[in-house]
Design a protein around this motif. Sequence first.
Motif, PDB file in Angstrom:
ATOM      1  N   ILE A  21       1.290  -1.031  -0.148  1.00  0.00           N
ATOM      2  CA  ILE A  21       0.355  -0.310   0.247  1.00  0.00           C
ATOM      3  C   ILE A  21       0.657   0.856   0.056  1.00  0.00           C
ATOM      4  O   ILE A  21       1.056   1.547  -0.818  1.00  0.00           O
ATOM      5  CB  ILE A  21      -0.496  -0.084   0.961  1.00  0.00           C
ATOM      6  N   SER A  22       1.527   1.164   1.067  1.00  0.00           N
ATOM      7  CA  SER A  22       2.680   2.604   1.272  1.00  0.00           C
ATOM      8  C   SER A  22       3.522   2.662  -0.059  1.00  0.00           C
ATOM      9  O   SER A  22       3.420   3.953  -0.858  1.00  0.00           O
ATOM     10  CB  SER A  22       3.530   2.261   2.356  1.00  0.00           C
ATOM     11  N   SER A  29       0.956   8.582   0.866  1.00  0.00           N
ATOM     12  CA  SER A  29       1.052   7.675   2.153  1.00  0.00           C
ATOM     13  C   SER A  29       1.857   7.844   3.477  1.00  0.00           C
ATOM     14  O   SER A  29       2.989   8.349   2.839  1.00  0.00           O
ATOM     15  CB  SER A  29       1.092   6.456   1.664  1.00  0.00           C
ATOM     16  N   PRO A  30       1.512   7.398   4.596  1.00  0.00           N
ATOM     17  CA  PRO A  30       1.985   7.655   5.684  1.00  0.00           C
ATOM     18  C   PRO A  30       2.858   6.697   5.513  1.00  0.00           C
ATOM     19  O   PRO A  30       2.559   5.130   5.287  1.00  0.00           O
ATOM     20  CB  PRO A  30       1.251   7.442   6.562  1.00  0.00           C
ATOM     21  N   SER A  31       3.918   6.427   6.634  1.00  0.00           N
ATOM     22  CA  SER A  31       4.852   5.211   6.607  1.00  0.00           C
ATOM     23  C   SER A  31       4.170   4.025   6.740  1.00  0.00           C
ATOM     24  O   SER A  31       3.181   4.348   7.835  1.00  0.00           O
ATOM     25  CB  SER A  31       5.918   5.310   7.527  1.00  0.00           C
ATOM     26  N   GLU A 145      -6.687   3.835   5.668  1.00  0.00           N
ATOM     27  CA  GLU A 145      -6.484   2.649   4.492  1.00  0.00           C
ATOM     28  C   GLU A 145      -5.701   1.175   5.135  1.00  0.00           C
ATOM     29  O   GLU A 145      -5.171   0.543   4.869  1.00  0.00           O
ATOM     30  CB  GLU A 145      -5.645   3.047   3.806  1.00  0.00           C
ATOM     31  N   GLN A 146      -4.266   2.003   6.510  1.00  0.00           N
ATOM     32  CA  GLN A 146      -3.227   0.942   6.340  1.00  0.00           C
ATOM     33  C   GLN A 146      -3.689   0.340   7.518  1.00  0.00           C
ATOM     34  O   GLN A 146      -2.977  -0.788   8.491  1.00  0.00           O
ATOM     35  CB  GLN A 146      -2.304   1.377   6.872  1.00  0.00           C
ATOM     36  N   SER A 325      -0.666  -7.072  -5.833  1.00  0.00           N
ATOM     37  CA  SER A 325      -1.824  -6.036  -6.639  1.00  0.00           C
ATOM     38  C   SER A 325      -2.267  -4.814  -5.821  1.00  0.00           C
ATOM     39  O   SER A 325      -3.526  -5.192  -5.138  1.00  0.00           O
ATOM     40  CB  SER A 325      -2.501  -6.506  -7.612  1.00  0.00           C
ATOM     41  N   TYR A 326      -2.201  -3.279  -5.625  1.00  0.00           N
ATOM     42  CA  TYR A 326      -2.232  -2.786  -4.414  1.00  0.00           C
ATOM     43  C   TYR A 326      -4.064  -2.180  -5.616  1.00  0.00           C
ATOM     44  O   TYR A 326      -4.747  -1.964  -5.379  1.00  0.00           O
ATOM     45  CB  TYR A 326      -1.613  -1.550  -5.074  1.00  0.00           C
TER      46      TYR A 326
END
Length: 486
Positions: A21-22, A29-31, A145-146, A325-326
């Motif tokens: 995701i990142s 995106s955040p870490s 999302e994470q 796959s994102y």
Amino acid sequence: MVGIISYGAHIPWLRISRKTISSAMGWFSPSALPGEKAVANYDEDSITMAVAAGVDCLNSFAREKIDGLCFATTTSPYTERQGAGIVATALDFRPDIRIADFTDSTKAGTTALLFACDAVKAGSAKNILVCASDRRVGKAGSNQEQIYGDSGAALLIGNNQVIATIEGFYSVSYDFMDRWRAEGDAFEDSAEDRFIRDEGYVKFVPEAISGLLNKYKLGIKDFAKIIYPCPYAREHAAIGKKLGAEPNQIQDNMIASVGDTGTAYSLMMLVAALEEAKPGDKILVASYGNGSDALFLQVTDEIERVRSRKVGIKSNLALKQELSSYEKYLSFRNLITIEEGIRAVEFARVATPIPMAWRERRDILALYGSRCKRCGTPQYPPQRVCVNPSCGAIDEMEPYRFSDKTGHLIAYTGDNLSSTISPPQIYAMVDFDGGGRYWFDFADCELDSVKVGMTVKLGLRKKYIDKARGIHGYFWKAIPLLRKEV
């Protein structure tokens, strides 16, 4: 003595690494958080996951003895139609039961549990099933999302053969705007993470737990396991330290393996704790969402009776497939529009007429066929004439449920032209153990892993969405049985 009679869980087959995701979102995106999270397949939602958890929970339990169903979720596919009604029909419960949806807060899972306990204790019901599930969608590149994962949990509440008694509870409730979603919003809004952590989790959860300890004159060291939600690693550890708990008392919060699963979160951790619990253990479980519920449970000798009959958490965690796959992940969430195949337009028009869905609700949602009273041959769909050539009885049939039966694959095909966002679409002909044959779509597998003769079970999945009318259609699919499920 009121408490938990049985438990069940469902964790989707698919997992996505938070690094995937990142990396895909880049600087938006955040870490990346450690580990992975569970992702509902394209045909799964809060209804199907609740049914799957309920099936696991009800293994070997007579469904006609269920007097009520509580369904907790913040992500029901409908804003006006009871999800509990769909779940109860799919699980083949009697029509003369009480059902209720609990929603609008991630604390709804424990709220439903307390409601069920009160009803059984008052004598208005003997057995109530509590199902909690969520499939929350975070904006691309967001913390949600994470953090958010998908899953379902189920607990059967009653007063006979109790495996864990509900000894007490303590609740705190606040109109705390940490996360919210107004009608018509696709995504939730939220306050700053620091505000949510410091004013929400760090204060509400200890307040509820401390209130429980004071109310029942207990110490934190009295508990074998302490369960509470907090997706922030540092704050989760700080809450335990603030309470005076030892690290080995704190139940794994499954953030690194499943994620924050909303209404199911605390109940999922409770199921995991029950899988390892010993008779006499005391368990403390707290929830979070507009306050907190804290419950005090004590495990009985009956715990050994149910342990081998469940899929539960361990087996669910072990059976998984990486979603690398994102873009596919986004398509499963309906966040990007993709080509679904040349037959997609025609398929989109195929929706079960509402009168037929009502008349045949038991055949469709609970997968009822018929069985010949003369020779015992079952068949699906229900028939008037027995298919056994040596019998041929007419109008001598009784209802027969297929949804809880296993079977074996006798033929299959992979169709790359069918309407699906995860090609190829796999169709299979299944011979049921005990008799009966029908063809089903396949779920939770790759085409290369499908083999003639393999054992399959059935799972309720989303069959279609009539977008013009907002109707979600459900039917059963075949799923490879790759683990021991008694």
